[in-house]
Design an enzyme around this catalytic site. Structure first.
Site, mmCIF file in Angstrom:
data_model
loop_
_atom_site.group_PDB
_atom_site.id
_atom_site.type_symbol
_atom_site.label_atom_id
_atom_site.label_comp_id
_atom_site.label_asym_id
_atom_site.label_seq_id
_atom_site.Cartn_x
_atom_site.Cartn_y
_atom_site.Cartn_z
ATOM 1 N N ASN A 126 -1.582 -6.718 -13.815
ATOM 2 C CA ASN A 126 -0.789 -7.218 -12.682
ATOM 3 C C ASN A 126 -1.314 -8.577 -12.209
ATOM 4 O O ASN A 126 -0.574 -9.558 -12.121
ATOM 5 C CB ASN A 126 -0.815 -6.222 -11.518
ATOM 6 N N ARG B 64 -8.590 4.131 -7.936
ATOM 7 C CA ARG B 64 -8.641 3.081 -6.903
ATOM 8 C C ARG B 64 -9.362 3.633 -5.674
ATOM 9 O O ARG B 64 -8.739 4.250 -4.804
ATOM 10 C CB ARG B 64 -7.228 2.646 -6.521
ATOM 11 N N CYS C 245 -4.926 -1.454 -17.682
ATOM 12 C CA CYS C 245 -4.298 -0.662 -16.617
ATOM 13 C C CYS C 245 -3.412 -1.601 -15.797
ATOM 14 O O CYS C 245 -3.761 -2.747 -15.556
ATOM 15 C CB CYS C 245 -5.335 0.012 -15.735
ATOM 16 N N ARG D 9 3.271 -12.263 -7.407
ATOM 17 C CA ARG D 9 3.992 -11.053 -7.812
ATOM 18 C C ARG D 9 4.712 -10.380 -6.649
ATOM 19 O O ARG D 9 5.542 -9.502 -6.871
ATOM 20 C CB ARG D 9 3.049 -10.069 -8.509
ATOM 21 N N HIS E 123 0.827 -1.206 0.000
ATOM 22 C CA HIS E 123 0.000 0.000 0.000
ATOM 23 C C HIS E 123 0.861 1.255 0.000
ATOM 24 O O HIS E 123 0.558 2.215 -0.724
ATOM 25 C CB HIS E 123 -0.908 0.003 1.235
#
Length: 756
Positions: free
Chosen positions: A633, A474, A681, A644, A367
């Site tokens: 992602n 987001r 994205c 990841r 984050h």
């Protein structure tokens, strides 16, 4: 009966007087070793200081040959002194010459001495030197004598840390504390930052070392420990933080340490030996850290950071300091160095003073990294040991491109990076000039370059970067930086501000995407999961807790009154989830209509394609939604079965591999076939070489971090798209390739002078 504490107290009182006298550093050291020898009835007292070249140099002695000062030296790990420095542990020997590590230095004349007591000079668990006493007679030094010598070593550590001894260092040599050191880890966000260290959990610098009244200091310690324990109990018992899992385990570890009688006893012993409560905490913390660093049990070593944090909290209690004091004293070119930190904690620092972030832990998807990326701050992570090696105010370079940091860099290295920063600034100027130019390929094909965002601090970058709109907002970041669930009014205000800042440009709001690695500490329903990335998260969670989703959708509908609302659902696995979400949206539209609220002029519902199951129902998906956005992602993670966040695998699989590019081509083709807009994205869109590949595969809308738009646009304007499409026709479905696809794409760009 002899008062064993009187000796240390007398010694510390004498040291306090010496520290206050206006003496030259060498004279002060000579007097210190003389007083230690006298107090401990030792025939020898010597101080060795660790240099940057891993050599321990004799800096002062009483009893050995004075001509050996600054000449006698031992390498780290060599002899008894080198062994103590390497292990960060004392040695107490009645016959030193029988020890297998004993090394004879003829210039010192120490061969006539048998008993030996040596302790490391420690600061924050880091060895700065070794303090030794010796006697001719064979004897084992008492525990109170070991304690006295360790306490004295702490005073000397502060002398070294303040730079007092630097004047005694011979030309061309440096003390270890000032040694340049580099760390290599991972790049979490690109960019280069030059500045000065600000430790996120700073070590409190204790200036008042010696007490006037031991009993009064113990009372102060007891009061601060009581406050600390109450605050930890309160954190554990407060309803909004009564969650299970790792967060609770950390607090339980804090409570265990805070109530540990052995820790408290050592603190009280240090105070009775003459230290203030603050100095006692620092001494015991440093001793404990040095011991835990050499433990082999990984769990115990992990608990070291819990202990460090607790000791720092106790120091702040004793000194009456809060976190606001740190921000007030921030340098104008601050680089935050932390073991780990939360997104909200980063936002506490003034943005105009931040030049970079260094993390010992974390991952590119943490984050705090997401927020730092939105703020345009370079981040280097997995820098193990950086916190203990850094001091507040140290010069530091963060290389977010190479994933490296340089602490106390040499002037030539600093100059090279300063030039690199100037080059980047000139390049950014070129990118700024491109802002108002059309976003088209060399052969005239329009490609929309959108930006990712999530916080109010992102909004000014929409105009600065020249983005065509916000392709991914987001919404969960607002939840992640808050201490409680944001109220509907706060959500509505943020969404309206976003649309106002966009000034008519399109904005795609993703519904709250929590769960997995995005844990909200105040969310009581959080559960422990073996595979959180594959678990109860995103649309799965919000459909199970529809109150969350309804509140957010109502806020979005009200904020978008008179404007278009583009709403995107994350982590969709099957079409039934879209139908359920659409039903909730329709219900909220009906509710607001009943009360005559101003509604959006149009409402478009889209889905993120992150889960491979949707690849087998692409045409049905395209018909079920108004638009699709590929979350590259997570899609890459799931297609390639690679975590990841796993540093062992981060470089093992390539996002430009042929199998994954074929997957992306299928999605783009399905969008064209069904006349459904498709955007991508994710990190893939933000690198010029991978953005070039996406455009060649058929994507005409890609969303990235604001800082990436300039480099991608510079590539785009030089791209002959027809030639790239022919390249893919020849190579993408070919049964075999001599080179990896990334190398082929690089060669394509090099041959046509396309800037990557």
């Amino acid at each position: 009966m002899r008062d064993t504490a009187s000796g240390p107290r007398v010694l510390l009182k004498r040291l306090r007087e010496l520290m206050q006298e206006p003496l030259e550093p060498q004279e002060r050291l000579d007097r210190i070793v003389r007083d230690i020898a006298s107090n401990m009835v030792a025939e020898v007292c010597s101080l060795y200081v660790l240099r940057a070249d891993s050599v321990l140099e004799l800096y002062a002695t009483e009893g050995l040959n004075p001509k050996a000062v600054h000449l006698a030296q031992l390498r780290l790990g060599e002899g008894l002194v080198g062994t103590i420095a390497a292990s960060a542990r004392p040695l107490n020997l009645s016959n030193a010459q029988e020890h297998p590590a004993f090394a004879y230095l003829p210039e010192t004349g120490e061969e006539i001495y048998n008993s030996f007591l040596g302790v490391p000079v420690l600061r924050a668990g880091r060895t700065l030197g070794v303090l030794v006493v010796q006697n001719k007679t064979m004897r084992h030094y008492r525990d109170d004598e070991v304690e006295a010598l360790e306490t004295t070593a702490m005073v000397i550590a502060e002398m070294i840390a303040t730079g007092d001894l630097a004047r005694l260092t011979r030309p061309g040599l440096e003390l270890d504390l000032r040694r340049p050191v580099s760390f290599t880890g991972l790049s979490f966000n690109e960019g280069v930052g030059l500045g000065h260290v600000v430790l996120h959990e700073p070590r409190i610098v204790v200036t008042n070392l010696f007490n006037e009244d031991s009993e009064e200091e113990i009372k102060r310690l007891d009061a601060s420990l009581g406050s600390l324990r109450l605050s930890i109990d309160d954190m554990l018992e407060r309803r909004e933080v009564a969650f299970e899992g790792e967060h609770r385990q950390v607090l339980e570890a804090y409570r265990m340490f805070a109530n540990d009688s052995g820790w408290v006893r050592r603190l009280e012993e240090a105070i009775r030996n003459g230290l203030t409560a603050e100095a006692a905490v620092e001494k015991v913390q440093s001793d404990m850290r040095a011991r835990m660093l050499h433990m082999t049990d990984p769990y115990l070593r992990e608990r070291m950071s819990d202990f460090d944090d607790l000791a720092n909290r106790l120091l702040r209690q004793l000194m009456g300091r809060g976190p606001d004091d740190v921000a007030a004293s921030l340098p104008k070119d601050a680089i935050i160095v932390a073991r780990s930190m939360g997104a909200a904690e980063l936002l506490d620092y003034p943005r105009d003073k931040l030049r970079g972030v260094v993390l010992e832990d974390g991952a590119a998807t943490s984050h705090v990294v997401i927020v730092a990326r939105a703020m345009g701050i370079p981040v280097a992570g997995q820098m193990k040991g950086a916190v203990s090696m850094a001091e507040n105010g140290d010069a530091i370079i963060v290389d977010g491109e190479e994933g490296a940091i340089h602490l106390r860099p040499q002037p030539d290295l600093e100059a090279a990076y300063a030039e690199k920063v100037r080059f980047r600034a000139r390049r950014q100027e070129v990118y700024r000039e491109l802002r108002k130019k059309p976003s088209v390929t060399k052969d005239g094909v329009q490609v929309d370059l959108l930006m990712n965002a999530g916080l109010a601090v992102d909004l000014p970058q929409l105009a600065e970067a020249g983005a065509a709109g916000i392709g991914l907002f987001r919404t969960e970041l607002q939840f992640m930086v808050a201490s409680t669930f944001p109220r509907a009014e706060a959500q509505e205000r943020l969404y309206r501000d976003v649309l106002d800042a966009a000034r008519g440009k399109p904005v795609t709001f993703r519904t709250i995407d929590i769960g997995g690695d995005k844990v909200l500490p105040y969310f009581k329903d959080t559960i422990q999961e073996e595979n959180p990335a594959l678990g109860w998260r995103a649309i799965r969670l919000t459909l199970d807790r529809p109150g969350l989703l309804r509140t957010q959708i109502r806020a979005l509908l009200k904020a978008c009154g008179g404007r278009e609302l583009k709403l995107m659902l994350p982590m969709v696995t099957e079409l039934g989830e879209i139908a359920q979400a659409r039903e909730i949206v329709d219900r909220e539209v009906r509710h607001l209509s009943r009360f005559a609220h101003h509604l959006p002029t149009s409402l478009k519902l889209g889905a993120m394609l992150e889960v491979p199951s949707l690849l087998f129902q692409l045409d049905e998906l395209m018909k079920a939604v108004d638009f699709v956005s590929v979350g590259s992602n997570d899609l890459f993670q799931f297609v390639m079965a690679v975590d990841r966040g796993n540093t062992q695998l981060s470089d093992r699989f390539d996002t430009l591999s042929t199998p994954f590019l074929r997957v992306l081509k299928q999605v783009a083709d399905a969008g064209v076939r069904n006349n459904t807009p498709v955007t991508l994205c994710g990190e893939l869109a933000g690198k010029p070489i991978s953005a070039m590949a996406l455009i060649g595969l058929g994507y005409r809308s890609i969303s990235m971090s604001p800082a990436s738009i300039g480099p991608v646009k510079a590539m785009l304007t030089e791209l002959p798209l027809a030639e790239l499409q022919a390249f893919f026709d020849d190579n993408l479905m070919a049964p075999s390739q001599k080179l990896p696809m990334r190398a082929l794409l690089q060669a394509f760009a090099d041959d046509r002078s396309i800037p990557l």
